[in-house]
Design an enzyme around this catalytic site. Structure first.
Site, mmCIF file in Angstrom:
data_model
loop_
_atom_site.group_PDB
_atom_site.id
_atom_site.type_symbol
_atom_site.label_atom_id
_atom_site.label_comp_id
_atom_site.label_asym_id
_atom_site.label_seq_id
_atom_site.Cartn_x
_atom_site.Cartn_y
_atom_site.Cartn_z
ATOM 1 N N SER A 23 -13.555 -51.947 -59.224
ATOM 2 C CA SER A 23 -13.171 -52.405 -60.032
ATOM 3 C C SER A 23 -13.321 -53.604 -60.972
ATOM 4 C CB SER A 23 -12.396 -51.205 -60.716
ATOM 5 O OG SER A 23 -12.000 -49.974 -60.451
ATOM 6 N N THR A 24 -12.844 -54.531 -60.353
ATOM 7 C CA THR A 24 -12.133 -55.391 -60.823
ATOM 8 C C THR A 24 -12.963 -56.729 -59.958
ATOM 9 O OG1 THR A 24 -10.605 -56.096 -60.074
ATOM 10 C CG2 THR A 24 -10.408 -54.817 -62.447
#
Length: 205
Positions: A23-24
């Site tokens: 996600s990051t």
């Protein structure tokens, strides 16, 4: 340590492709890549994305390339079905697309393999649950809006400036202060100042 279930025997005749997503940007794909490799996916056939708030397919080039490359009979392997999207709607849409295109989905964590009837049933149930959750979410938001409306409360986003600050912004503007100065004094962006002043001018007209 990542625990995965071994899917039932495969019956695909096409390529086995992997997809990994975090996600990051600062998260590592290594754990997913190791699990996919252990499941028999060639590391060169693993598509990957590192996201930071992106959700549309255009913002997920790895997934877009994978879905563009995959053909009927191929198998897409993921560590978990949550890797297919950032919310239930995206996961559900991707599962349906793979089904309609006759592309097998294998999810290691859930032990899903849609090359067999049991796997297709499980994937269908998960997609249905995702759709149900979306519908329940819409109902909850609608009920909350109705309750706020019944109490005479604001329904939309809260205003950045209340009436007193709007009046102050107008007075400063009439005194010749710049939008930058007004924004700094009120703790908002210049865009907000421009919008508020424009709204007040429109109301005055």
């Amino acid at each position: 340590m990542l625990h995965v279930m071994t899917p039932t025997a495969t019956r695909t005749t096409g390529a086995q492709l992997g997809y990994a997503r975090v996600s990051t940007g600062h998260q590592s794909l290594d754990q997913q890549l190791d699990a996919l490799t252990a499941a028999g996916v060639n590391p060169k056939r693993v598509y990957r994305d590192k996201l930071s708030g992106a959700s549309t397919r255009e913002q997920r080039p790895g997934l877009a390339s994978l879905l563009d490359y995959a053909r009927p009979g191929d198998a897409i392997v993921v560590v978990g079905i949550d890797r297919l999207g950032r919310n239930a709607a995206e996961v559900m849409t991707t599962i349906r697309e793979l089904r309609d295109r006759e592309i097998v989905l294998r999810s290691l964590r859930e032990g899903i393999d849609t090359s067999n009837a049991t796997g297709r049933m499980v994937a269908g149930v998960l997609a249905s649950l995702a759709e149900l959750e979306l519908e329940l979410g819409r109902e909850r938001r609608a009920a909350a809006r109705d309750a706020r409306r019944a109490r005479g409360q604001s329904i939309g986003r809260p205003r950045a400036l209340d009436k007193s600050k709007v009046a102050l912004a107008q007075r400063m503007h009439f005194s010749g202060e710049s939008a930058r100065t007004i924004a700094t004094a009120l703790g908002v962006s210049r865009a907000t100042v421009y919008r508020v002043l424009a709204e007040q001018t429109a109301e005055a007209d």
